[in-house]
Design a protein around this motif. Structure first.
Motif, PDB file in Angstrom:
ATOM      1  N   ARG A 193    -103.065  -7.323  -8.182  1.00 27.01           N
ATOM      2  CA  ARG A 193    -102.722  -8.033  -7.192  1.00 27.01           C
ATOM      3  C   ARG A 193    -101.728  -9.033  -7.491  1.00 27.01           C
ATOM      4  O   ARG A 193    -100.714  -9.609  -7.145  1.00 27.01           O
ATOM      5  CB  ARG A 193    -103.599  -8.358  -5.837  1.00 27.01           C
ATOM      6  N   VAL A 194    -102.442  -9.886  -8.662  1.00 32.77           N
ATOM      7  CA  VAL A 194    -101.319 -11.056  -9.212  1.00 32.77           C
ATOM      8  C   VAL A 194    -100.022 -10.396  -9.951  1.00 32.77           C
ATOM      9  O   VAL A 194     -99.255 -11.048  -9.468  1.00 32.77           O
ATOM     10  CB  VAL A 194    -102.333 -11.514 -10.422  1.00 32.77           C
ATOM     11  N   ARG A 195    -100.084  -9.159 -10.542  1.00 28.55           N
ATOM     12  CA  ARG A 195     -99.080  -8.776 -11.160  1.00 28.55           C
ATOM     13  C   ARG A 195     -98.252  -8.315 -10.119  1.00 28.55           C
ATOM     14  O   ARG A 195     -96.790  -8.626 -10.258  1.00 28.55           O
ATOM     15  CB  ARG A 195     -99.291  -7.385 -12.073  1.00 28.55           C
ATOM     16  N   GLU A 196     -98.324  -8.010  -8.873  1.00 30.05           N
ATOM     17  CA  GLU A 196     -97.451  -7.609  -7.846  1.00 30.05           C
ATOM     18  C   GLU A 196     -97.078  -9.029  -7.243  1.00 30.05           C
ATOM     19  O   GLU A 196     -95.701  -8.909  -6.934  1.00 30.05           O
ATOM     20  CB  GLU A 196     -98.400  -6.861  -6.679  1.00 30.05           C
ATOM     21  N   ASP A 197     -97.778  -9.952  -7.176  1.00 26.42           N
ATOM     22  CA  ASP A 197     -97.388 -11.295  -6.418  1.00 26.42           C
ATOM     23  C   ASP A 197     -96.163 -11.931  -7.460  1.00 26.42           C
ATOM     24  O   ASP A 197     -95.472 -12.390  -6.931  1.00 26.42           O
ATOM     25  CB  ASP A 197     -98.687 -12.283  -6.341  1.00 26.42           C
ATOM     26  N   LEU A 198     -96.563 -11.620  -8.734  1.00 24.22           N
ATOM     27  CA  LEU A 198     -95.751 -12.100  -9.671  1.00 24.22           C
ATOM     28  C   LEU A 198     -94.320 -11.139  -9.829  1.00 24.22           C
ATOM     29  O   LEU A 198     -93.320 -11.643 -10.760  1.00 24.22           O
ATOM     30  CB  LEU A 198     -96.226 -12.334 -10.963  1.00 24.22           C
ATOM     31  N   GLY A 199     -94.352 -10.018  -9.295  1.00 26.71           N
ATOM     32  CA  GLY A 199     -93.215  -9.373  -9.197  1.00 26.71           C
ATOM     33  C   GLY A 199     -92.973  -8.830 -10.586  1.00 26.71           C
ATOM     34  O   GLY A 199     -92.204  -8.145 -11.273  1.00 26.71           O
ATOM     35  N   LEU A 200     -94.231  -8.583 -11.152  1.00 23.29           N
ATOM     36  CA  LEU A 200     -94.493  -7.856 -12.665  1.00 23.29           C
ATOM     37  C   LEU A 200     -94.833  -6.376 -12.453  1.00 23.29           C
ATOM     38  O   LEU A 200     -94.704  -5.510 -13.604  1.00 23.29           O
ATOM     39  CB  LEU A 200     -95.588  -8.417 -13.397  1.00 23.29           C
ATOM     40  N   GLU A 201     -94.967  -5.807 -11.257  1.00 27.87           N
ATOM     41  CA  GLU A 201     -95.321  -4.483 -11.298  1.00 27.87           C
ATOM     42  C   GLU A 201     -94.413  -3.983  -9.917  1.00 27.87           C
ATOM     43  O   GLU A 201     -94.338  -4.668  -8.765  1.00 27.87           O
ATOM     44  CB  GLU A 201     -96.779  -4.433 -10.766  1.00 27.87           C
TER      45      GLU A 201
END
Length: 90
Positions: free
Chosen positions: A74-82
């Motif tokens: 979820r953190v990766r998604e929130d940061l736009g990394l995924e």
């Protein structure tokens, strides 16, 4: 003809922790934080507010490594990394 009832194979109790689970969490964290020392410091010392304020290390020891992995995703998604999934990915 009689059939055996269908049962769920997944246990309600979490799986026992292992080194492999810790490595999975650290590998997932490396996709967010490239610095190994910062990653290990986070794993051991930083409480995760959305996971009852436990550290990742404590959660893995409790058998809740899948919760930590989901948190990191979820953190990766929130940061736009995924990349987004589903129809929005087109």
């Amino acid at each position: 003809m009689s059939y055996a009832p269908i049962i769920a194979f997944r246990s309600a109790t979490p799986a026992p922790p292992s080194k492999a689970h810790a490595w999975q969490v650290l590998r997932e964290a490396s996709r967010i934080e490239p610095d190994e020392s910062a990653r290990i410091a986070w794993y051991r010392n930083e409480p995760i507010a959305t996971l009852d304020r436990h550290t990742a290390e404590t959660l893995v020891a409790m058998g809740r490594y899948s919760d930590v992995l989901e948190f990191l995703r979820r953190v990766r998604e929130d940061l736009g990394l995924e990349p987004s999934r589903g129809f929005g990915a087109f």
